[in-house]
Design a protein around this motif. Structure first.
Motif, PDB file in Angstrom:
ATOM      1  N   ASP A  11      43.142  28.835  45.009  1.00 52.08           N
ATOM      2  CA  ASP A  11      43.385  28.740  43.566  1.00 52.08           C
ATOM      3  C   ASP A  11      43.601  30.124  42.958  1.00 52.08           C
ATOM      4  O   ASP A  11      44.504  30.323  42.142  1.00 52.08           O
ATOM      5  CB  ASP A  11      42.228  28.039  42.847  1.00 52.08           C
ATOM      6  N   LEU A  12      42.782  31.081  43.352  1.00 50.16           N
ATOM      7  CA  LEU A  12      42.914  32.442  42.829  1.00 50.16           C
ATOM      8  C   LEU A  12      44.233  33.077  43.256  1.00 50.16           C
ATOM      9  O   LEU A  12      44.886  33.771  42.468  1.00 50.16           O
ATOM     10  CB  LEU A  12      41.730  33.305  43.273  1.00 50.16           C
ATOM     11  N   LEU A  13      44.636  32.835  44.490  1.00 55.66           N
ATOM     12  CA  LEU A  13      45.903  33.383  44.970  1.00 55.66           C
ATOM     13  C   LEU A  13      47.085  32.746  44.230  1.00 55.66           C
ATOM     14  O   LEU A  13      48.037  33.437  43.865  1.00 55.66           O
ATOM     15  CB  LEU A  13      46.031  33.183  46.480  1.00 55.66           C
ATOM     16  N   TYR A  14      47.006  31.434  43.988  1.00 55.08           N
ATOM     17  CA  TYR A  14      48.075  30.770  43.236  1.00 55.08           C
ATOM     18  C   TYR A  14      48.112  31.253  41.789  1.00 55.08           C
ATOM     19  O   TYR A  14      49.192  31.384  41.208  1.00 55.08           O
ATOM     20  CB  TYR A  14      47.937  29.250  43.300  1.00 55.08           C
ATOM     21  N   GLU A  15      46.958  31.534  41.207  1.00 60.49           N
ATOM     22  CA  GLU A  15      46.927  32.088  39.847  1.00 60.49           C
ATOM     23  C   GLU A  15      47.629  33.447  39.812  1.00 60.49           C
ATOM     24  O   GLU A  15      48.363  33.758  38.875  1.00 60.49           O
ATOM     25  CB  GLU A  15      45.487  32.242  39.350  1.00 60.49           C
ATOM     26  N   GLU A  16      47.403  34.245  40.830  1.00 59.67           N
ATOM     27  CA  GLU A  16      48.052  35.554  40.911  1.00 59.67           C
ATOM     28  C   GLU A  16      49.564  35.382  41.069  1.00 59.67           C
ATOM     29  O   GLU A  16      50.349  36.089  40.442  1.00 59.67           O
ATOM     30  CB  GLU A  16      47.478  36.361  42.078  1.00 59.67           C
ATOM     31  N   ALA A  17      49.976  34.437  41.886  1.00 54.43           N
ATOM     32  CA  ALA A  17      51.402  34.158  42.058  1.00 54.43           C
ATOM     33  C   ALA A  17      52.020  33.706  40.727  1.00 54.43           C
ATOM     34  O   ALA A  17      53.116  34.144  40.358  1.00 54.43           O
ATOM     35  CB  ALA A  17      51.615  33.100  43.136  1.00 54.43           C
ATOM     36  N   ASP A  18      51.319  32.855  40.005  1.00 50.77           N
ATOM     37  CA  ASP A  18      51.804  32.398  38.699  1.00 50.77           C
ATOM     38  C   ASP A  18      51.918  33.557  37.718  1.00 50.77           C
ATOM     39  O   ASP A  18      52.847  33.605  36.907  1.00 50.77           O
ATOM     40  CB  ASP A  18      50.892  31.309  38.127  1.00 50.77           C
ATOM     41  N   ARG A  19      51.003  34.484  37.784  1.00 48.50           N
ATOM     42  CA  ARG A  19      51.043  35.652  36.898  1.00 48.50           C
ATOM     43  C   ARG A  19      52.298  36.490  37.167  1.00 48.50           C
ATOM     44  O   ARG A  19      52.952  36.977  36.247  1.00 48.50           O
ATOM     45  CB  ARG A  19      49.779  36.498  37.091  1.00 48.50           C
ATOM     46  N   ILE A  20      52.663  36.621  38.432  1.00 46.48           N
ATOM     47  CA  ILE A  20      53.868  37.369  38.786  1.00 46.48           C
ATOM     48  C   ILE A  20      55.113  36.645  38.260  1.00 46.48           C
ATOM     49  O   ILE A  20      56.019  37.269  37.716  1.00 46.48           O
ATOM     50  CB  ILE A  20      53.948  37.595  40.311  1.00 46.48           C
TER      51      ILE A  20
END
Length: 99
Positions: A11-20
């Protein structure tokens, strides 16, 4: 110290991807996406950082290599779509100014 669940890590990695992705979506000056080296370097730096986070998560055994590679591949595909969309919008705007 509590263990981090694979679900939370992902979830945290996907949040970071979404931020990019939002970084590109929120760029108001579409022309800058193609002409500003600084913007390109920011996106590249963010992508590199995420790839290191994914690599670290894989090495810790929190996520699988396949999951990490899928996340990065999906992000690259999404970013390419955003760039293509911005390019097409820029082309349409440039053609409208020529008329």
């Amino acid at each position: 110290m509590e263990a981090i669940s694979p679900e939370l890590a992902l979830d945290l990695l996907y949040e970071e991807a979404d931020r990019i992705k939002m970084l590109i979506k929120n760029q108001q000056n579409r022309f800058c996406i193609f002409q500003c080296k600084a913007f390109e370097e920011v996106v590249d730096t963010q992508m590199y950082g995420l790839s290191r986070q994914v690599s670290f998560s894989i090495r810790l055994g929190i996520i699988s290599n396949e999951t990490g590679q899928q996340l990065l591949g999906d992000l690259e595909r999404d970013l390419n779509q955003l760039y293509n969309q911005a390019y097409e919008e820029n082309e349409i705007n440039m053609q409208g100014k020529e008329v």
